[in-house]
Design a protein around this motif. Structure first.
Motif, short mmCIF file in Angstrom:
data_model
loop_
_atom_site.label_atom_id
_atom_site.label_comp_id
_atom_site.label_asym_id
_atom_site.label_seq_id
_atom_site.Cartn_x
_atom_site.Cartn_y
_atom_site.Cartn_z
N ASP A 92 0.81 4.08 -2.82
CA ASP A 92 0.57 5.48 -2.48
C ASP A 92 1.70 6.38 -3.01
OD1 ASP A 92 -1.77 4.81 -1.20
OD2 ASP A 92 -0.94 4.96 0.83
N ALA A 150 1.44 6.83 -6.69
CA ALA A 150 0.31 7.69 -7.06
C ALA A 150 0.46 9.11 -6.52
CB ALA A 150 -0.99 7.08 -6.53
N GLY A 151 1.51 9.37 -5.75
CA GLY A 151 1.73 10.71 -5.20
C GLY A 151 0.85 11.02 -4.01
N ARG A 152 0.32 10.00 -3.34
CA ARG A 152 -0.54 10.21 -2.17
C ARG A 152 0.29 10.16 -0.89
NH1 ARG A 152 -3.83 6.34 -5.08
NH2 ARG A 152 -2.82 4.72 -3.87
N GLY A 153 -0.03 11.06 0.03
CA GLY A 153 0.58 11.02 1.36
C GLY A 153 2.06 11.33 1.38
N LEU A 154 2.55 12.09 0.41
CA LEU A 154 3.97 12.42 0.37
C LEU A 154 4.27 13.53 1.37
CD1 LEU A 154 4.55 12.42 -3.49
CD2 LEU A 154 4.87 10.54 -1.86
N THR A 155 5.48 13.54 1.88
CA THR A 155 5.93 14.54 2.83
C THR A 155 7.07 15.34 2.22
OG1 THR A 155 5.38 13.07 4.66
CG2 THR A 155 6.87 14.89 5.15
N GLN A 178 0.83 -1.21 0.00
CA GLN A 178 0.00 0.00 0.00
C GLN A 178 0.87 1.26 0.00
OE1 GLN A 178 -3.44 0.24 -0.30
NE2 GLN A 178 -2.86 2.35 -0.70
N ARG A 179 1.94 1.26 0.77
CA ARG A 179 2.85 2.42 0.80
C ARG A 179 3.49 2.64 -0.57
NH1 ARG A 179 4.10 0.06 5.57
NH2 ARG A 179 6.13 -0.65 4.86
#
Length: 91
Positions: free
Chosen positions: A73, A76-81, A69-70
């Motif tokens: 993500d 897909a560019g989700r949850g990046l810091t 999942q990580r």
């Protein structure tokens, strides 16, 4: 003395031994087949050691809960810091 793990709630994954059998047992499906194909072609010495290290790391990463999942993500560019700029770097 107990046969139970010392820290049962410890989220860390126990390291695998650096052996061909331990790595193969930790991998599944296509990854295991790719490991056997690559390790079977590696020559004695550093080429064999490097191949075993590469697949040992892959087996260790596979044991991390939520890895797939990580990776999805991140792809897909989700949850990046955002990372801070290095000291002395440009803003």
């Amino acid at each position: 003395m107990s046969a139970q793990p010392e820290h049962p709630a410890d989220p860390r994954v126990r390291p695998l031994p650096h052996t061909i059998d331990a790595v193969a047992d930790a991998l599944t499906g296509a990854k295991r087949m790719a490991f056997y194909a690559e390790i079977g072609q590696a020559e004695e010495g550093e080429p064999l050691n490097a191949t075993l290290r590469k697949w040992w790391m892959e087996a260790m990463f596979d044991q991390q809960p939520g890895r797939d999942q990580r990776l999805a993500d991140a792809a897909a560019g989700r949850g990046l810091t955002s990372l801070p700029h290095p000291v002395g770097g440009e803003e």
